[in-house]
Motif scaffolding. Structure first.
Motif, short mmCIF file in Angstrom:
data_model
loop_
_atom_site.label_atom_id
_atom_site.label_comp_id
_atom_site.label_asym_id
_atom_site.label_seq_id
_atom_site.Cartn_x
_atom_site.Cartn_y
_atom_site.Cartn_z
N HIS A 113 0.82 -1.22 0.00
CA HIS A 113 0.00 0.00 0.00
C HIS A 113 0.86 1.27 0.00
CE1 HIS A 113 -3.03 -2.97 1.26
NE2 HIS A 113 -3.90 -2.12 0.74
N HIS A 140 -9.53 3.52 9.51
CA HIS A 140 -9.48 4.25 8.24
C HIS A 140 -8.89 3.37 7.15
CE1 HIS A 140 -10.52 8.11 10.09
NE2 HIS A 140 -9.63 7.85 11.03
N ASP A 141 -9.42 3.52 5.95
CA ASP A 141 -8.91 2.82 4.78
C ASP A 141 -7.51 3.36 4.45
OD1 ASP A 141 -8.38 2.09 2.01
OD2 ASP A 141 -10.50 1.55 1.89
N GLU A 172 -6.15 3.74 1.71
CA GLU A 172 -6.20 4.58 0.52
C GLU A 172 -6.58 6.03 0.85
OE1 GLU A 172 -5.18 3.55 -2.41
OE2 GLU A 172 -4.76 1.59 -1.52
N ASP A 173 -7.06 6.26 2.08
CA ASP A 173 -7.41 7.62 2.48
C ASP A 173 -6.20 8.41 2.97
OD1 ASP A 173 -10.08 7.28 1.86
OD2 ASP A 173 -10.65 6.67 3.89
#
Length: 350
Positions: A40, A55-56, A58-59
């Motif tokens: 990631h 939280h994801d 990707e955020d």
């Protein structure tokens, strides 16, 4: 996510790998977690500062996105921020927001500026101005190489320890390329929370690509601790709290005691002073003026400002054209803000 290399991508990749090597030494995580982080775009420090449970990933602006792309937004003007003398000259139009610079130290030789009163360096050190003096390298960030000099009645303190004037002078002359600044007197609320460090705001400004106007993307208030004093840097053991951009109130305190996993609290770990809910003084004025200065420097559309709040205004301690993703995302991920997303998309960061 990390395959769109630019011409100098090799250097950026080396720096990213170097950051991972350093982070991995202090990261108590298993290999499965480490591989998940790499996939990631994060280095091994990420679980200490980011809340992936709620939280994801990707955020968040990842370490790969920061190092490989965001760091290039202000190029080729990045050197303007690295050299403090150059930066002071750059902001001459806003010098009321800069701390006074008394002189330069080069290879142990001290030269004072605008010395109309023929004041010597000995006079300045033995009778420092109210608040004291700060010696900091001309180049460099992160609180490294900083000395703080204060008067303590008939004696002097160097980095909060009592010393003879001769010892302080020796310490000053050991600096090879540094500047001698006033030590800004911070507002009472910051002193009440932690008195032994200059507690700074880190404010991230971006120039909106659609309107050409500056906006504050994130603000975090850092505080020193007994581990970090006389500086407040997170990397040296300081703590931080997000700032509510609407109200100027401080959010929960974040800390990583002993370099462990991120923990939240509402007070300062050493003084016990309440932090959460404390209002940053002059917040509305700080927002307006920092955005005005950011627009003045609009050719560098991405700036991290280190600011000391004073009783009636603020002082800019330094600025950074490559603000890192760690501290500024401790209050939460930045990519949930539509304006921030638009900015990073415009600059091909995400």
């Amino acid at each position: 996510m990390i395959l769109d290399y630019s011409s100098d991508m090799a250097v950026s990749m080396i720096l990213l790998v170097d950051a991972e090597v350093k982070a991995a030494k202090n990261a108590d995580i298993n290999w499965a977690t480490r591989v998940w982080l790499w996939r990631h775009g994060f280095i091994s420090i990420a679980p200490q500062v980011f809340d992936f449970d709620n939280h994801d990933p990707e955020d968040y602006l990842s370490h790969a996105q920061h190092r490989l792309r965001a760091c290039k937004i202000d190029e080729p003007l990045i050197p303007l921020f690295h050299d403090k003398r150059m930066f002071d000259q750059l902001l001459n139009a806003y010098d009321e927001y800069l701390p006074e610079c008394y002189g330069v130290i080069t290879d142990g030789e001290v030269r004072l500026f605008d010395n109309e009163e023929s004041r010597s360096i000995d006079d300045l050190v033995t009778a420092p101005p109210t608040g004291g003096l700060v010696v900091k390298p001309t180049e460099g960030m992160g609180g490294r190489g900083v000395d703080v000099i204060e008067s303590n009645g008939d004696s002097l303190r160097l980095n909060h320890k009592q010393h003879d004037p001769s010892d302080v002078m020796t310490a000053i002359k050991e600096h090879t390329d540094s500047l001698l600044y006033e030590r800004v007197q911070q507002a009472d609320y910051a002193t009440d929370i932690y008195p032994d460090a200059s507690n700074t705001l880190r404010i991230i400004t971006m120039i909106d690509p659609d309107t050409d106007q500056a906006f504050i993307a994130r603000a975090v208030h850092r505080f020193g601790t007994d581990a970090s004093a006389p500086v407040d840097n997170w990397s040296r053991g300081g703590i931080c709290a997000g700032v509510d951009l609407e109200t100027g109130n401080l959010m929960e305190v974040a800390e990583t005691p002993g370099g462990g996993k991120l923990k939240r609290r509402k007070d300062h770990p050493n003084t016990g002073a309440p932090v959460t809910g404390t209002e940053v003084e002059n917040w509305e004025m700080i927002q307006e003026e920092i955005c005005s200065i950011a627009e003045y420097l609009s050719r560098t559309p991405y700036i991290g400002w280190d600011v000391i709040v004073t009783d009636h205004a603020f002082k800019i301690i330094e600025a950074n054209g490559r603000p890192g993703p760690n501290t500024m995302q401790i209050p939460g991920p930045m990519l949930t803000d539509e304006r921030v997303q638009r900015f990073y998309c415009h600059h091909d960061v995400i």
